[in-house]
Design a protein around this motif. Structure first.
Motif, PDB file in Angstrom:
ATOM      1  N   ASP A 146       0.824  -1.211   0.000  1.00  0.00           N
ATOM      2  CA  ASP A 146       0.000   0.000   0.000  1.00  0.00           C
ATOM      3  C   ASP A 146       0.856   1.259   0.000  1.00  0.00           C
ATOM      4  O   ASP A 146       0.433   2.318  -0.481  1.00  0.00           O
ATOM      5  N   GLY A 147       2.093   1.167   0.505  1.00  0.00           N
ATOM      6  CA  GLY A 147       3.021   2.277   0.356  1.00  0.00           C
ATOM      7  C   GLY A 147       3.514   2.380  -1.077  1.00  0.00           C
ATOM      8  O   GLY A 147       3.709   3.475  -1.614  1.00  0.00           O
ATOM      9  N   GLU A 148       3.700   1.229  -1.710  1.00  0.00           N
ATOM     10  CA  GLU A 148       4.174   1.201  -3.097  1.00  0.00           C
ATOM     11  C   GLU A 148       3.230   1.929  -4.044  1.00  0.00           C
ATOM     12  O   GLU A 148       3.677   2.534  -5.026  1.00  0.00           O
ATOM     13  N   ILE A 149       1.929   1.853  -3.778  1.00  0.00           N
ATOM     14  CA  ILE A 149       0.992   2.452  -4.735  1.00  0.00           C
ATOM     15  C   ILE A 149       1.004   3.983  -4.680  1.00  0.00           C
ATOM     16  O   ILE A 149       0.249   4.632  -5.407  1.00  0.00           O
ATOM     17  N   PHE A 169      -5.970 -10.533 -15.458  1.00  0.00           N
ATOM     18  CA  PHE A 169      -4.994  -9.853 -14.601  1.00  0.00           C
ATOM     19  C   PHE A 169      -5.603  -9.526 -13.239  1.00  0.00           C
ATOM     20  O   PHE A 169      -6.724  -9.003 -13.161  1.00  0.00           O
ATOM     21  N   VAL A 170      -4.863  -9.851 -12.172  1.00  0.00           N
ATOM     22  CA  VAL A 170      -5.311  -9.559 -10.810  1.00  0.00           C
ATOM     23  C   VAL A 170      -4.196  -8.828 -10.062  1.00  0.00           C
ATOM     24  O   VAL A 170      -3.078  -9.339  -9.925  1.00  0.00           O
ATOM     25  N   ALA A 171      -4.512  -7.637  -9.574  1.00  0.00           N
ATOM     26  CA  ALA A 171      -3.597  -6.888  -8.713  1.00  0.00           C
ATOM     27  C   ALA A 171      -4.060  -7.042  -7.272  1.00  0.00           C
ATOM     28  O   ALA A 171      -5.231  -6.820  -6.964  1.00  0.00           O
ATOM     29  N   ILE A 172      -3.162  -7.448  -6.402  1.00  0.00           N
ATOM     30  CA  ILE A 172      -3.475  -7.620  -4.984  1.00  0.00           C
ATOM     31  C   ILE A 172      -2.696  -6.572  -4.207  1.00  0.00           C
ATOM     32  O   ILE A 172      -1.472  -6.456  -4.363  1.00  0.00           O
ATOM     33  N   VAL A 173      -3.377  -5.797  -3.389  1.00  0.00           N
ATOM     34  CA  VAL A 173      -2.717  -4.795  -2.559  1.00  0.00           C
ATOM     35  C   VAL A 173      -2.683  -5.299  -1.118  1.00  0.00           C
ATOM     36  O   VAL A 173      -3.727  -5.569  -0.518  1.00  0.00           O
ATOM     37  N   ASP A 174      -1.469  -5.446  -0.593  1.00  0.00           N
ATOM     38  CA  ASP A 174      -1.291  -5.834   0.812  1.00  0.00           C
ATOM     39  C   ASP A 174      -1.461  -4.577   1.651  1.00  0.00           C
ATOM     40  O   ASP A 174      -0.501  -3.849   1.907  1.00  0.00           O
ATOM     41  N   ASN A 175      -2.684  -4.335   2.085  1.00  0.00           N
ATOM     42  CA  ASN A 175      -3.027  -3.086   2.778  1.00  0.00           C
ATOM     43  C   ASN A 175      -2.837  -3.245   4.292  1.00  0.00           C
ATOM     44  O   ASN A 175      -3.793  -3.360   5.048  1.00  0.00           O
ATOM     45  N   ASN A 176      -1.543  -3.238   4.700  1.00  0.00           N
ATOM     46  CA  ASN A 176      -1.257  -3.348   6.137  1.00  0.00           C
ATOM     47  C   ASN A 176      -1.169  -1.987   6.825  1.00  0.00           C
ATOM     48  O   ASN A 176      -0.973  -1.906   8.038  1.00  0.00           O
ATOM     49  N   PRO A 183       2.581   5.319   9.192  1.00  0.00           N
ATOM     50  CA  PRO A 183       1.280   5.020   8.585  1.00  0.00           C
ATOM     51  C   PRO A 183       1.172   5.597   7.179  1.00  0.00           C
ATOM     52  O   PRO A 183       1.534   6.758   6.942  1.00  0.00           O
ATOM     53  N   VAL A 184       0.654   4.801   6.246  1.00  0.00           N
ATOM     54  CA  VAL A 184       0.582   5.266   4.856  1.00  0.00           C
ATOM     55  C   VAL A 184      -0.302   6.493   4.712  1.00  0.00           C
ATOM     56  O   VAL A 184      -0.057   7.357   3.868  1.00  0.00           O
ATOM     57  N   ASP A 185      -1.324   6.596   5.549  1.00  0.00           N
ATOM     58  CA  ASP A 185      -2.232   7.739   5.410  1.00  0.00           C
ATOM     59  C   ASP A 185      -1.617   9.032   5.934  1.00  0.00           C
ATOM     60  O   ASP A 185      -2.123  10.123   5.659  1.00  0.00           O
ATOM     61  N   GLU A 186      -0.510   8.919   6.668  1.00  0.00           N
ATOM     62  CA  GLU A 186       0.193  10.106   7.132  1.00  0.00           C
ATOM     63  C   GLU A 186       1.364  10.466   6.213  1.00  0.00           C
ATOM     64  O   GLU A 186       1.688  11.640   6.029  1.00  0.00           O
ATOM     65  N   VAL A 187       2.002   9.449   5.631  1.00  0.00           N
ATOM     66  CA  VAL A 187       3.151   9.696   4.752  1.00  0.00           C
ATOM     67  C   VAL A 187       2.684  10.313   3.435  1.00  0.00           C
ATOM     68  O   VAL A 187       3.175  11.363   3.001  1.00  0.00           O
ATOM     69  N   CYS A 188       1.733   9.661   2.784  1.00  0.00           N
ATOM     70  CA  CYS A 188       1.151  10.163   1.526  1.00  0.00           C
ATOM     71  C   CYS A 188      -0.053   9.279   1.240  1.00  0.00           C
ATOM     72  O   CYS A 188       0.069   8.243   0.595  1.00  0.00           O
ATOM     73  N   SER A 189      -1.206   9.679   1.719  1.00  0.00           N
ATOM     74  CA  SER A 189      -2.370   8.792   1.746  1.00  0.00           C
ATOM     75  C   SER A 189      -2.794   8.290   0.369  1.00  0.00           C
ATOM     76  O   SER A 189      -3.028   9.084  -0.550  1.00  0.00           O
ATOM     77  N   PRO A 190      -2.896   6.949   0.219  1.00  0.00           N
ATOM     78  CA  PRO A 190      -3.393   6.383  -1.030  1.00  0.00           C
ATOM     79  C   PRO A 190      -4.908   6.159  -1.019  1.00  0.00           C
ATOM     80  O   PRO A 190      -5.469   5.673  -1.988  1.00  0.00           O
ATOM     81  N   ILE A 232      -7.754  -6.793  -5.804  1.00  0.00           N
ATOM     82  CA  ILE A 232      -8.142  -7.314  -4.500  1.00  0.00           C
ATOM     83  C   ILE A 232      -7.413  -6.494  -3.440  1.00  0.00           C
ATOM     84  O   ILE A 232      -6.180  -6.519  -3.369  1.00  0.00           O
ATOM     85  N   ILE A 233      -8.164  -5.738  -2.660  1.00  0.00           N
ATOM     86  CA  ILE A 233      -7.576  -4.922  -1.603  1.00  0.00           C
ATOM     87  C   ILE A 233      -7.655  -5.727  -0.315  1.00  0.00           C
ATOM     88  O   ILE A 233      -8.722  -5.890   0.270  1.00  0.00           O
ATOM     89  N   ALA A 234      -6.513  -6.270   0.099  1.00  0.00           N
ATOM     90  CA  ALA A 234      -6.470  -7.190   1.240  1.00  0.00           C
ATOM     91  C   ALA A 234      -6.040  -6.444   2.498  1.00  0.00           C
ATOM     92  O   ALA A 234      -4.902  -5.972   2.596  1.00  0.00           O
ATOM     93  N   LYS A 235      -6.959  -6.320   3.436  1.00  0.00           N
ATOM     94  CA  LYS A 235      -6.644  -5.670   4.713  1.00  0.00           C
ATOM     95  C   LYS A 235      -5.836  -6.645   5.564  1.00  0.00           C
ATOM     96  O   LYS A 235      -6.283  -7.757   5.868  1.00  0.00           O
TER      97      LYS A 235
END
Length: 278
Positions: A146-149, A169-176, A183-190, A232-235
């Motif tokens: 999730d940081g990568e995106i 094609f399937v993109a899976i986001v490891d949304n940890n 936190p990704v939402d503080e660094v640069c929120s996706p 697939i957005i995987a929490k």
């Protein structure tokens, strides 16, 4: 594999992650552990692959776009039989084929050398287009962080996949929720991640990335989706399975010392024993 067997295997994959990173005295345990259940489901259930013939033409392709979580990738490949589990402690050692990032030339089962964030998904989209142009049946999967995106190239690839209607094609986001700086939402929120992929023409599925039944349903839904790529957005939980690593950004790229290694392996041993009692 049934759900219990998958849970047990995920524990073994996590043990491999901790062992490899401890032995290397460097590496990325946090995101490897958060993705361990996703790796396990993909390589033991979802992907059409054969450890005895890793380059077979009709195999499904997998690209680890967040290449720094190679310890998790290597651990699942080893446990799936692509190379010996006993080689995992050679991670990042001089002369080892298990480098810090996946190497297509030297590691059986790796379809793409990756590590430069944002580039893996672009290569995966290219593979999916190739399959379409050649009328091949294989499917292509890529795992992103999730940081990568936060990388712009990710969205160029997403735009292309949606435009070309790459339903193989399937993109899976490891949304940890955590990256190296916090936190990704503080660094640069996706966020909102799902709505962004939808805007690029993806069919989007939100899922608990640690629930094997939910993962099965998500991947089955992706296969049934026609005319659109799937995201697939995987929490998930960073450091999942190791008590002192869970939810801690500091374990993004830190290796455990001997005492921490012992504690981590004890955590995983207890998790395995608990599963054996079910």
């Amino acid at each position: 594999m049934n759900e219990l067997e998958l849970q047990k295997m995920a524990v073994e994959v996590r043990k491999g992650v901790v062992t490899a990173v401890h032995s290397a005295k460097s590496g990325h345990p946090g995101g490897s552990l958060s993705a361990a259940d996703i790796y396990t489901y993909l390589f033991f259930e979802e992907l059409n692959i054969d450890p005895e013939n890793p380059d077979k033409a009709d195999r499904d392709r997998f690209v680890l776009s967040k290449g720094h979580t190679a310890p998790g990738y290597y651990s699942v490949l080893a446990n799936r039989g692509f190379f010996p589990v006993e080689d995992l402690p050679t991670l990042r050692h001089v002369g080892s084929y298990l480098q810090g990032h996946p190497d297509r030339k030297h590691i059986p089962g790796v379809d793409m050398s990756s590590g430069s964030l944002g580039q893996g998904i672009s290569a995966a989209v290219g593979m999916a287009l190739s399959a379409k142009l050649s009328n091949d049946s294989y499917r292509v999967y890529t795992l992103l962080g999730d940081g990568e995106i936060q990388e712009g190239q990710v969205w160029e690839a997403a735009m292309f996949a949606g435009h070309r209607k790459l339903d193989n094609f399937v993109a899976i986001v490891d949304n940890n929720g955590l990256q190296i700086d916090g936190p990704v939402d503080e660094v640069c929120s996706p966020y909102p991640i799902d709505e962004k992929f939808e805007a690029f023409g993806f069919h989007v599925i939100n899922v608990d990335g640690h629930d094997f039944q939910a993962l099965k349903a998500a991947f089955d839904e992706a296969k049934a989706t026609k005319g659109q790529p799937t995201a697939i957005i995987a929490k998930t939980l960073k450091g999942k399975g190791v008590s002192f690593m869970e939810g801690q950004a500091s374990w993004h790229g830190t290796a455990p010392n001997d005492e921490q290694y012992a504690q981590a392996m004890e955590d995983l041993k207890k998790a395995g024993e608990s599963l054996c009692q079910k």
